[in-house]
Design a protein around this motif. Structure first.
Motif, PDB file in Angstrom:
ATOM      1  N   UNK A 161     -21.533  20.222 -51.479  1.00  0.00           N
ATOM      2  CA  UNK A 161     -21.700  19.436 -50.258  1.00  0.00           C
ATOM      3  C   UNK A 161     -20.627  19.699 -49.231  1.00  0.00           C
ATOM      4  N   UNK A 162     -19.499  20.313 -49.605  1.00  0.00           N
ATOM      5  CA  UNK A 162     -18.407  20.508 -48.664  1.00  0.00           C
ATOM      6  C   UNK A 162     -18.672  21.733 -47.792  1.00  0.00           C
ATOM      7  N   UNK A 163     -18.603  21.496 -46.499  1.00  0.00           N
ATOM      8  CA  UNK A 163     -18.792  22.575 -45.535  1.00  0.00           C
ATOM      9  C   UNK A 163     -17.449  23.242 -45.273  1.00  0.00           C
ATOM     10  N   UNK A 164     -17.421  24.543 -45.081  1.00  0.00           N
ATOM     11  CA  UNK A 164     -16.139  25.231 -44.833  1.00  0.00           C
ATOM     12  C   UNK A 164     -15.400  24.707 -43.594  1.00  0.00           C
ATOM     13  N   UNK A 165     -16.124  24.266 -42.586  1.00  0.00           N
ATOM     14  CA  UNK A 165     -15.460  23.731 -41.392  1.00  0.00           C
ATOM     15  C   UNK A 165     -14.712  22.443 -41.701  1.00  0.00           C
ATOM     16  N   UNK A 166     -15.270  21.620 -42.591  1.00  0.00           N
ATOM     17  CA  UNK A 166     -14.609  20.372 -42.975  1.00  0.00           C
ATOM     18  C   UNK A 166     -13.364  20.661 -43.811  1.00  0.00           C
ATOM     19  N   UNK A 167     -13.459  21.632 -44.728  1.00  0.00           N
ATOM     20  CA  UNK A 167     -12.300  21.980 -45.559  1.00  0.00           C
ATOM     21  C   UNK A 167     -11.180  22.547 -44.698  1.00  0.00           C
ATOM     22  N   UNK A 168     -11.511  23.399 -43.752  1.00  0.00           N
ATOM     23  CA  UNK A 168     -10.494  23.971 -42.861  1.00  0.00           C
ATOM     24  C   UNK A 168      -9.814  22.890 -42.030  1.00  0.00           C
ATOM     25  N   UNK A 169     -10.604  21.960 -41.501  1.00  0.00           N
ATOM     26  CA  UNK A 169     -10.036  20.883 -40.698  1.00  0.00           C
ATOM     27  C   UNK A 169      -9.137  19.980 -41.540  1.00  0.00           C
ATOM     28  N   UNK A 170      -9.551  19.697 -42.781  1.00  0.00           N
ATOM     29  CA  UNK A 170      -8.724  18.860 -43.639  1.00  0.00           C
ATOM     30  C   UNK A 170      -7.379  19.488 -43.932  1.00  0.00           C
ATOM     31  N   UNK A 171      -7.363  20.776 -44.202  1.00  0.00           N
ATOM     32  CA  UNK A 171      -6.103  21.464 -44.470  1.00  0.00           C
ATOM     33  C   UNK A 171      -5.222  21.516 -43.222  1.00  0.00           C
ATOM     34  N   UNK A 172      -5.819  21.722 -42.066  1.00  0.00           N
ATOM     35  CA  UNK A 172      -5.036  21.763 -40.828  1.00  0.00           C
ATOM     36  C   UNK A 172      -4.412  20.409 -40.514  1.00  0.00           C
ATOM     37  N   UNK A 173      -5.160  19.315 -40.763  1.00  0.00           N
ATOM     38  CA  UNK A 173      -4.595  17.990 -40.510  1.00  0.00           C
ATOM     39  C   UNK A 173      -3.495  17.657 -41.506  1.00  0.00           C
ATOM     40  N   UNK A 174      -3.683  18.035 -42.771  1.00  0.00           N
ATOM     41  CA  UNK A 174      -2.665  17.723 -43.770  1.00  0.00           C
ATOM     42  C   UNK A 174      -1.382  18.501 -43.534  1.00  0.00           C
ATOM     43  N   UNK A 175      -1.473  19.724 -43.004  1.00  0.00           N
ATOM     44  CA  UNK A 175      -0.291  20.524 -42.730  1.00  0.00           C
ATOM     45  C   UNK A 175       0.339  20.207 -41.369  1.00  0.00           C
ATOM     46  N   UNK A 176      -0.323  19.385 -40.564  1.00  0.00           N
ATOM     47  CA  UNK A 176       0.234  19.023 -39.270  1.00  0.00           C
ATOM     48  C   UNK A 176      -0.036  20.018 -38.169  1.00  0.00           C
ATOM     49  N   UNK A 177      -0.931  20.928 -38.375  1.00  0.00           N
ATOM     50  CA  UNK A 177      -1.259  21.902 -37.331  1.00  0.00           C
ATOM     51  C   UNK A 177      -2.199  21.307 -36.280  1.00  0.00           C
ATOM     52  N   UNK A 178      -3.010  20.377 -36.684  1.00  0.00           N
ATOM     53  CA  UNK A 178      -3.851  19.626 -35.734  1.00  0.00           C
ATOM     54  C   UNK A 178      -3.329  18.198 -35.734  1.00  0.00           C
ATOM     55  N   UNK A 179      -2.673  17.801 -34.661  1.00  0.00           N
ATOM     56  CA  UNK A 179      -2.059  16.480 -34.573  1.00  0.00           C
ATOM     57  C   UNK A 179      -2.489  15.833 -33.258  1.00  0.00           C
ATOM     58  N   UNK A 180      -2.251  14.540 -33.169  1.00  0.00           N
ATOM     59  CA  UNK A 180      -2.701  13.791 -31.997  1.00  0.00           C
ATOM     60  C   UNK A 180      -4.075  13.200 -32.237  1.00  0.00           C
ATOM     61  N   UNK A 181      -4.250  11.935 -31.887  1.00  0.00           N
ATOM     62  CA  UNK A 181      -5.529  11.268 -32.173  1.00  0.00           C
ATOM     63  C   UNK A 181      -6.685  11.893 -31.413  1.00  0.00           C
ATOM     64  N   UNK A 182      -6.467  12.289 -30.152  1.00  0.00           N
ATOM     65  CA  UNK A 182      -7.549  12.896 -29.369  1.00  0.00           C
ATOM     66  C   UNK A 182      -7.908  14.268 -29.909  1.00  0.00           C
ATOM     67  N   UNK A 183      -6.885  15.072 -30.229  1.00  0.00           N
ATOM     68  CA  UNK A 183      -7.130  16.413 -30.742  1.00  0.00           C
ATOM     69  C   UNK A 183      -7.855  16.361 -32.085  1.00  0.00           C
TER      70      UNK A 183
END
Length: 597
Positions: free
Chosen positions: A273-295
């Motif tokens: 059920x996991x889509x690659x786009x969701x896994x990539x986004x989760x890793x980016x948020x956990x590592x702090x590469x995607x930060x900010x509530x709007x982003x």
């Protein structure tokens, strides 16, 4: 036999005071009259109540009766049995007839013998203890009424009390009585519980259920965590491990640790059920590469848009129902990578509403997916238009020669400063930064590239520069229903310093960040960052004193991500719908809900 009285003449007026010297039956019930505001006897034939001034008080009837026709005013009889009073009275065998005058009218009554003095006195006390109306006070000025009222008062004073006066209880007696009542209640509850266990027909007292608290706020509850882990295991979502060294006051919140991998045990099979786009986004948020509530919100919407494009409805299932259950594990996975922001939660509600309510049954799969992708584009466009509208409102508050204080990094504040600079306004910008992320450096570099004159300080030096500041601009993570502002940690300190130095504090926030949650502190709900981010202290060439802090049993590190600012410290909130106070959040939420409905 009842003696019928002759009908009254036209000159007779309706009496507003009920005579007290009635012959009363053994079971006597008083009723309240709304017209005369007095005590009247309830006639069994009540349709002709208060229609004439003549009273028939013969001992054969024992109730008040009018004769003749015509109405002298609105009258109503209270038939509620709860408002009646039973008064036992003895009746003589042969009463005497007399006539008593009430102003211009006359009433026939029966004067009792000496044995009825007590009954008449009780009736007089019952009737004349009530407050008189205006008409009664006017009629009491006549000579006949004054004589009769004086005789009635004498009889009432000599009569015994209907209800004996209770003795006052001391404090100790009242406490003993309360304890006795409580003990009886507890005994009844225990008996009811025992009867329910034995299967007896006794009614068991159902205790009040406590309010349900979300599982994400109960990380210290083992039962809740076990049920949560089972639920996530069915969805094949990894559960974040709790930190062993955590501050006790914040043990109910999940603490993030970078050393724990959430994708190590995720199988990347074709039917997973996991889509690659969701896994990539989760890793980016956990590592702090995607930060900010709007982003983070925009990135999540783009990821779900890719999920909608690649989705295929299974055989024998409906798209709207299956898609709702399909995206729920993806949402839980993102929440395990990093707690969802308020803007992301509102966006997820919007997507679920579009899936369950906007998709018409029987719509083709390709058309439904195109409609959902269009809804995502509209929401992202709404976010961008909101930033432009807020920039138009906020840049009008910037004037030439202003010294503006901002905190950390924010896309919205960067857009405002850039638009104000392009309009030719000359101002100075002071960027305040704080550990551990030091996001203000990135914001400072972008402002310098634009051409804005900037200064950079840490939060511990705010008091030294606050005298030259003219305005304070802050961004918000969420705006709560009680008017409190939830922002990056350190925002409440800047707002407090602005209030102390009498500087206007403006908060820039989009309406899609408004939240129904009520919060007055930063302890009940917050996000805890990785405590290892606080370890680097001092210069890079010097040895770090916090290395190996996990081996020190008496040392614990707390890395809070957000804080809460009370509405008293904020002068204005700039939104895309205008400039509003913090207390207008419930109104905006109510209007949005009505528009959605």
């Amino acid at each position: 036999q009842q003696q019928q009285q002759p009908p009254p003449t036209k000159t007779q007026a309706h009496p507003t005071a009920t005579p007290a010297a009635f012959l009363l039956p053994t079971e006597y019930k008083y009723h309240h009259c709304a017209t005369h505001r007095n005590t009247c006897i309830n006639p069994q034939q009540s349709k002709q109540h208060h229609t004439n001034a003549q009273y028939d008080l013969s001992p054969q009837n024992f109730f008040l009766r009018r004769t003749g026709k015509g109405s002298t005013g609105r009258g109503s009889i209270n038939k509620d049995p709860r408002k009646t009073t039973t008064l036992p009275v003895s009746i003589p065998s042969q009463p005497k007839k007399t006539t008593v005058g009430f102003g211009s009218s006359s009433v026939t009554k029966h004067t009792p013998s000496d044995s009825m003095e007590t009954a008449l006195a009780v009736a007089a006390a019952r009737t004349h203890m009530q407050s008189p109306t205006m008409e009664q006070s006017d009629m009491a000025s006549s000579a006949g009424d004054s004589e009769m009222s004086s005789s009635f008062k004498q009889q009432a004073s000599a009569a015994p009390r209907l209800y004996p006066k209770k003795d006052k209880m001391s404090k100790q007696e009242r406490r003993e009585l309360q304890e006795k009542q409580r003990a009886e209640k507890e005994k009844k509850k225990q008996e009811a519980a025992q009867g329910a266990k034995k299967g007896s027909p006794a009614i068991a007292v159902t205790p009040k259920k406590p309010k349900q608290v979300a599982a994400k706020f109960q990380a210290d509850d083992e039962k809740k965590q076990k049920s949560q882990s089972k639920k996530l295991a069915k969805q094949q979502v990894p559960l974040r491990e709790t930190s062993r060294k955590q501050v006790e006051m914040f043990s109910h919140l999940n603490q993030y640790q970078r050393s724990v991998s959430l994708t190590a045990n995720i199988p990347f099979s074709r039917g997973h059920a996991f889509h690659p786009a969701i896994v990539r986004l989760g890793l980016q948020m956990s590592e702090g590469r995607v930060f900010g509530s709007t982003r983070r919100c925009v990135a999540m919407l783009r990821a779900f848009q890719a999920v909608f494009r690649d989705y295929a409805t299974p055989d024998g299932k409906e798209l709207s129902r299956d898609l709702s259950s399909h995206i729920q594990p993806l949402i839980n996975f993102l929440a395990q990578c990093r707690p969802l922001s308020t803007s992301m939660g509102n966006a997820i509600k919007y997507l679920k509403h579009e899936i369950t309510h906007e998709l018409q049954p029987g719509t083709a799969e390709e058309d439904a997916k195109a409609q959902l992708c269009g809804s995502v584009d509209k929401y992202i466009e709404r976010i961008q238009l909101a930033q432009e509208s807020i920039s138009d409102f906020a840049k009008g508050k910037i004037e030439d020669g202003d010294v503006i204080l901002v905190h950390s990094s924010s896309e919205l504040l960067l857009c405002i400063m850039e638009d104000a600079y392009k309009e030719g306004k000359k101002f100075k910008l002071i960027v305040v930064d704080s550990r551990p992320k030091m996001r203000g450096i990135d914001f400072l570099q972008k402002c310098v590239k634009i051409g804005i004159k900037c200064s950079y300080i840490l939060i511990n030096a705010v008091s030294y520069v606050m005298r030259e500041v003219t305005k304070v601009f802050l961004s918000a993570h969420a705006l709560l229903a009680n008017g409190y502002v939830m922002g990056r940690v350190g925002s409440s300190v800047l707002a407090m310093m602005g209030r102390v130095y009498n500087k206007p504090v403006l908060v820039c926030c989009e309406t899609y960040k408004f939240c129904e949650r009520v919060q007055t502190d930063s302890f009940v709900f917050n996000e805890l960052g990785d405590p290892d981010d606080l370890v680097p202290v001092g210069r890079p060439d010097e040895p770090n004193r916090l290395d190996g802090w996990q081996d020190v049993t008496s040392l614990k590190l707390l890395n809070m991500v957000y804080d809460v600012t009370p509405p008293e410290l904020v002068d204005m909130v700039v939104t895309e719908i205008g400039m509003i106070p913090c207390t207008s959040v419930p109104v905006v939420l109510r209007v949005k809900e009505a528009y959605k409905g």
